[in-house]
Design a protein around this motif. Structure first.
Motif, PDB file in Angstrom:
ATOM      1  N   LEU B  52       0.847  -1.197   0.000  1.00  0.00           N
ATOM      2  CA  LEU B  52       0.000   0.000   0.000  1.00  0.00           C
ATOM      3  C   LEU B  52       0.876   1.238   0.000  1.00  0.00           C
ATOM      4  O   LEU B  52       1.795   1.361   0.798  1.00  0.00           O
ATOM      5  N   ASN B  53       0.602   2.150  -0.918  1.00  0.00           N
ATOM      6  CA  ASN B  53       1.298   3.440  -0.893  1.00  0.00           C
ATOM      7  C   ASN B  53       0.348   4.525  -1.385  1.00  0.00           C
ATOM      8  O   ASN B  53      -0.820   4.253  -1.684  1.00  0.00           O
ATOM      9  N   GLY B  54       0.859   5.744  -1.442  1.00  0.00           N
ATOM     10  CA  GLY B  54       0.013   6.869  -1.805  1.00  0.00           C
ATOM     11  C   GLY B  54      -0.629   6.684  -3.170  1.00  0.00           C
ATOM     12  O   GLY B  54      -1.818   6.954  -3.355  1.00  0.00           O
ATOM     13  N   HIS B  55       0.134   6.182  -4.108  1.00  0.00           N
ATOM     14  CA  HIS B  55      -0.336   5.946  -5.470  1.00  0.00           C
ATOM     15  C   HIS B  55      -1.603   5.079  -5.466  1.00  0.00           C
ATOM     16  O   HIS B  55      -2.635   5.429  -6.036  1.00  0.00           O
ATOM     17  N   VAL B  56      -1.517   3.932  -4.763  1.00  0.00           N
ATOM     18  CA  VAL B  56      -2.644   2.998  -4.739  1.00  0.00           C
ATOM     19  C   VAL B  56      -3.846   3.617  -4.050  1.00  0.00           C
ATOM     20  O   VAL B  56      -4.979   3.567  -4.559  1.00  0.00           O
ATOM     21  N   LEU B  57      -3.589   4.248  -2.889  1.00  0.00           N
ATOM     22  CA  LEU B  57      -4.703   4.824  -2.134  1.00  0.00           C
ATOM     23  C   LEU B  57      -5.400   5.917  -2.935  1.00  0.00           C
ATOM     24  O   LEU B  57      -6.631   5.946  -3.023  1.00  0.00           O
ATOM     25  N   LEU B  58      -4.591   6.801  -3.541  1.00  0.00           N
ATOM     26  CA  LEU B  58      -5.174   7.907  -4.300  1.00  0.00           C
ATOM     27  C   LEU B  58      -6.026   7.368  -5.449  1.00  0.00           C
ATOM     28  O   LEU B  58      -7.145   7.818  -5.694  1.00  0.00           O
ATOM     29  N   LEU B  59      -5.504   6.354  -6.106  1.00  0.00           N
ATOM     30  CA  LEU B  59      -6.221   5.822  -7.253  1.00  0.00           C
ATOM     31  C   LEU B  59      -7.511   5.131  -6.832  1.00  0.00           C
ATOM     32  O   LEU B  59      -8.565   5.310  -7.457  1.00  0.00           O
ATOM     33  N   ALA B  60      -7.448   4.354  -5.756  1.00  0.00           N
ATOM     34  CA  ALA B  60      -8.654   3.683  -5.267  1.00  0.00           C
ATOM     35  C   ALA B  60      -9.693   4.718  -4.888  1.00  0.00           C
ATOM     36  O   ALA B  60     -10.878   4.605  -5.238  1.00  0.00           O
ATOM     37  N   PHE B  61      -9.247   5.782  -4.210  1.00  0.00           N
ATOM     38  CA  PHE B  61     -10.194   6.804  -3.778  1.00  0.00           C
ATOM     39  C   PHE B  61     -10.784   7.534  -4.988  1.00  0.00           C
ATOM     40  O   PHE B  61     -11.997   7.732  -5.078  1.00  0.00           O
ATOM     41  N   ALA B  62      -9.916   7.916  -5.941  1.00  0.00           N
ATOM     42  CA  ALA B  62     -10.398   8.647  -7.117  1.00  0.00           C
ATOM     43  C   ALA B  62     -11.395   7.793  -7.892  1.00  0.00           C
ATOM     44  O   ALA B  62     -12.446   8.271  -8.341  1.00  0.00           O
ATOM     45  N   SER B  63     -11.072   6.505  -8.026  1.00  0.00           N
ATOM     46  CA  SER B  63     -11.950   5.619  -8.777  1.00  0.00           C
ATOM     47  C   SER B  63     -13.302   5.482  -8.080  1.00  0.00           C
ATOM     48  O   SER B  63     -14.361   5.536  -8.700  1.00  0.00           O
ATOM     49  N   LEU B  64     -13.235   5.346  -6.738  1.00  0.00           N
ATOM     50  CA  LEU B  64     -14.481   5.234  -5.965  1.00  0.00           C
ATOM     51  C   LEU B  64     -15.321   6.494  -6.128  1.00  0.00           C
ATOM     52  O   LEU B  64     -16.521   6.434  -6.396  1.00  0.00           O
ATOM     53  N   PHE B  65     -14.663   7.636  -5.996  1.00  0.00           N
ATOM     54  CA  PHE B  65     -15.380   8.904  -6.045  1.00  0.00           C
ATOM     55  C   PHE B  65     -16.040   9.100  -7.409  1.00  0.00           C
ATOM     56  O   PHE B  65     -17.218   9.430  -7.510  1.00  0.00           O
ATOM     57  N   VAL B  66     -15.262   8.852  -8.477  1.00  0.00           N
ATOM     58  CA  VAL B  66     -15.783   9.110  -9.825  1.00  0.00           C
ATOM     59  C   VAL B  66     -16.861   8.100 -10.194  1.00  0.00           C
ATOM     60  O   VAL B  66     -17.951   8.462 -10.638  1.00  0.00           O
ATOM     61  N   LYS B  67     -16.581   6.798  -9.963  1.00  0.00           N
ATOM     62  CA  LYS B  67     -17.510   5.784 -10.470  1.00  0.00           C
ATOM     63  C   LYS B  67     -18.724   5.591  -9.576  1.00  0.00           C
ATOM     64  O   LYS B  67     -19.795   5.229 -10.058  1.00  0.00           O
ATOM     65  N   THR B  68     -18.563   5.792  -8.285  1.00  0.00           N
ATOM     66  CA  THR B  68     -19.680   5.506  -7.394  1.00  0.00           C
ATOM     67  C   THR B  68     -20.524   6.735  -7.096  1.00  0.00           C
ATOM     68  O   THR B  68     -21.714   6.625  -6.854  1.00  0.00           O
ATOM     69  N   PHE B  69     -19.890   7.913  -7.112  1.00  0.00           N
ATOM     70  CA  PHE B  69     -20.675   9.100  -6.789  1.00  0.00           C
ATOM     71  C   PHE B  69     -20.927   9.990  -7.996  1.00  0.00           C
ATOM     72  O   PHE B  69     -22.065  10.329  -8.288  1.00  0.00           O
ATOM     73  N   LEU B  70     -19.870  10.358  -8.726  1.00  0.00           N
ATOM     74  CA  LEU B  70     -20.055  11.326  -9.810  1.00  0.00           C
ATOM     75  C   LEU B  70     -20.892  10.764 -10.969  1.00  0.00           C
ATOM     76  O   LEU B  70     -21.835  11.413 -11.417  1.00  0.00           O
TER      77      LEU B  70
END
Lengths: 488, 215
Positions: B52-70
């Motif tokens: 786990l690093n910043g890259h993975v966390l940021l990407l998981a969060f961005a993907s969640l935000f865009v695909k699940t909410f936006l």
């Protein structure tokens, strides 16, 4: 320098989006012209002093990229001049809101920005992003007329190209698998480094990747049978946009295929890729010939002619040797001539208010400048000397026969003659024949002007120049581009 | 490396694909897409749980935000504004659709064995599930009539490609991943606007009636 040429048009575009009011007309149009002129100057400058690489080698202008960027920039400048005249002529029309003009100019400039990113990116991922972005920002351009038909065309363009480009993303992932070393160390998707390490690539995944890239980017490039959006989008878009789509964006998608092609030939997969490109190319030319022969709408005819010429590009690169050089030269010529013809088609459309070939006659008498250029364009697009297209088609044909592709060469000749018959029998009656006076009031607002005649005239002169005398600098660049694709 | 958590997530993805095939309401399809966004984000984390690093966390969060909410927000808003009818209008009925869905499963498993990842990057199910989701997306694209369902099918196709992509995640630069996500967002945004206009102009969003233009 490269970064500036990408960011500046995008910023100007976004600024223009907020200048919606009538009183900003002048600022919007001035910005559009100024940015496109600056961009052209940047391109010309890059011919002599290659700009330095940026983003750790992701953005580099190599000869291939510079060639396509120069074509795009030139076509964009012509389109920008034409568009300003177009906006001006729309002023008298009733019910035309000013809001679309700001959004339209914004999308035009964003398209320029994404095209610059496309041509200069060496990283396959960045290339993908720029190609998808160019689709998204050019879709609203097609819908400028706000009619049912243009909406349908824009929707088709958006959906079909997005799906195609999504498949190309899968192709990129396949390439990434092909490039990933067994130990799991990091690797890069930069074309130059992939070419360097080409021999350690996994060939099955590389082939699968190239196949998906050809299908995906081929959709945007307009290769048959993935071309179905193209005639609709090109015929329903405003003519300035058709010129941009045909002259610049189709080439951009081809560049995407060529980037991966470079990797494939370095990995000794050239034979597989060549046969794929030849197949798609020849099939595109054949189908385009059929539709050109039975076409009743002159803008759709020009669109199918674009399918044909994209087929020639793919075929040329697929045959290799001198034909690759021919294909590069043909990309330049086709863009010049097709952009010119679409801009002229805009003049015809604004005067006669019809896209039916049979309803337009006597152009040489009703609007002599457009009519004369239309005839010149007809000969240029069907490859007559002394136009550049003759030279490039001749080189492709010679490459075919020298390289032992007899069948392809003969088929190409046959289809070119069929297309020539189709285009002449449609275009000549439009320019000659009886002078039809359009109904009273229908053509009252359109008069030939500097803005609508100068861009196609200049493009025509350039096509003529290339046919008579190929500037040494251009020749060098074309050779360098062809060499990077394994040609000569 | 067949981690049970990864297997569970992949099986859940297959199940959401099947739900999508059998849904008769547009709203439900949008919820399925949102649910897949959560599953994809979880898959990103599960595949990289050891690094786990910043890259993975940021990407998981961005993907969640865009695909699940936006995405659901943009699409629901487009439907409301355009006053779209909720029925899915299939060209191929729900029963036959599910049957075809069942038949596509062995096909993608077979294709998965033909295209093995060079080093066992992750679960052996990744390639088949990615192919399956893509195939379902392509099938829905041709078998559903409305423009909105075409957008949803496109997203399903894109999700399938993403499943394949997350297996390679750490090797592709962050900038590229984020750019891809941004493009997808732009696509949905532009499609949302187009949906609204289609409904205004044609008074329906049945894309099979978009047929002025043909040879």
């Amino acid at each position: 320098m490269i970064a500036v040429s990408i960011i500046l048009p995008a910023l100007a575009g976004l600024l223009i989006f907020f200048l919606k009011k009538d009183r900003f007309d002048f600022i919007r149009r001035f910005l559009l012209l100024a940015i496109s002129a600056l961009h052209l100057v940047f391109c010309a400058f890059s011919w002599f002093f290659l700009p330095e690489a940026q983003l750790t080698g992701w953005l580099v202008l190599d000869p291939l990229g510079l060639l396509f960027l120069t074509i795009s920039s030139l076509i964009f400048f012509a389109v920008a001049i034409y568009a300003v005249g177009y906006f001006h002529s729309l002023k008298g029309l009733q019910g035309f809101m000013k809001i679309p003009e700001a959004a339209f100019t914004c999308c035009l400039l964003l398209t320029l920005s994404s095209m610059t990113l496309m041509c200069s990116s060496q990283h396959l991922g960045i290339f993908w992003i720029s190609l998808e972005a160019s689709t998204l920002v050019s879709a609203p351009l097609i819908y400028f007329r706000r009619s049912n038909r243009s909406l349908e065309a824009a929707w088709k363009y958006l959906m079909i190209c997005s799906i195609g480009i999504a498949l190309a993303l899968l192709g990129n992932f396949f390439l990434a698998v092909a490039a990933s070393p067994p130990g799991g160390e990091p690797f890069s998707l930069v074309v130059g480094e992939l070419v360097k390490g080409a021999h350690s690539l996994n060939t099955i995944w590389l082939r699968a990747g190239f196949l998906f890239i050809v299908v995906g980017y081929g959709t945007k490039m307009g290769l048959v049978p993935l071309h179905t959006w193209l005639p609709d989008a090109h015929s329903e878009a405003p003519c300035a946009v058709s010129a941009l789509l045909s002259g610049a964006l189709l080439n951009g998608a081809f560049l995407g295929i060529l980037r991966v092609y470079q990797v494939c030939i370095a990995a000794d997969q050239g034979a597989f890729c060549d046969s794929l490109l030849r197949g798609f190319g020849l099939f595109s030319i054949a189908i385009a010939a059929v539709f050109i022969l039975s076409q009743k709408d002159f803008k759709r005819m020009l669109a199918y002619s674009s399918v044909e010429h994209m087929g020639i590009l793919a075929l040329g690169v697929g045959m290799g040797g001198a034909a690759t050089f021919g294909a590069m030269l043909h990309a330049v010529n086709h863009s010049l001539v097709k952009a010119m013809l679409f801009l002229l088609a805009g003049n015809v459309l604004d005067f006669y208010h019809t896209k039916k070939i049979s309803e337009v006659t006597g152009m040489l008498r009703t609007q002599p400048a457009t009519g004369a250029l239309w005839v010149a364009g007809l000969f240029a697009i069907s490859g007559f000397p002394p136009f550049g297209t003759f030279l490039s088609e001749f080189v492709v044909l010679k490459g075919a026969f020298d390289g032992g592709f007899l069948l392809e060469g003969v088929a190409l000749l046959a289809f070119l003659s069929l297309i020539f018959i189709g285009m002449v029998s449609a275009f000549l009656p439009m320019s000659q024949g009886k002078k039809i006076v359009p109904e009273e009031g229908r053509h009252s607002y359109w008069k030939p002007s500097f803005w609508s005649i100068a861009p196609p005239l200049v493009l025509c002169c350039l096509a003529l120049l290339i046919g008579c005398f190929l500037p040494p600098a251009l020749q060098q660049l074309l050779h360098a581009a062809a060499r990077s694709l394994g040609g000569s | 490396m067949n981690d049970p958590w990864i297997q569970t997530l992949l099986v859940l993805l297959i199940l959401t694909d099947l739900v999508m095939l059998g849904s008769s309401r547009v709203g439900k399809c949008i919820r399925v897409i949102a649910a897949q966004g959560v599953l994809l984000a979880a898959l990103i984390l599960a595949l990289n749980i050891n690094s786990l690093n910043g890259h993975v966390l940021l990407l998981a969060f961005a993907s969640l935000f865009v695909k699940t909410f936006l995405f659901p927000w943009i699409l629901v808003r487009a439907i409301r504004r355009a006053d779209v009818d909720q029925a899915v209008d299939p060209l191929i009925g729900f029963g036959p659709s599910l049957l075809i869905g069942a038949l596509l499963m062995p096909l993608s498993l077979w294709l998965g064995t033909r295209l093995p990842l060079p080093d066992a990057l992750a679960s052996s199910l990744i390639v088949p599930v990615a192919l399956y989701t893509m195939l379902i997306g392509l099938f829905l694209l041709v078998s559903r009539k409305k423009a909105i369902t075409q957008v949803l099918s496109y997203l399903l196709l894109e999700n399938g490609i993403t499943i394949f992509g997350v297996a390679l995640l750490v090797k592709v630069p962050l900038l590229v991943e984020l750019g891809t996500l941004l493009d997808l967002l732009g696509a949905v945004f532009v499609m949302g606007i187009a949906l609204f206009n289609i409904n205004q102009t044609f008074e329906h969003i049945d894309s099979s009636k978009l047929s002025f233009l043909k040879e």
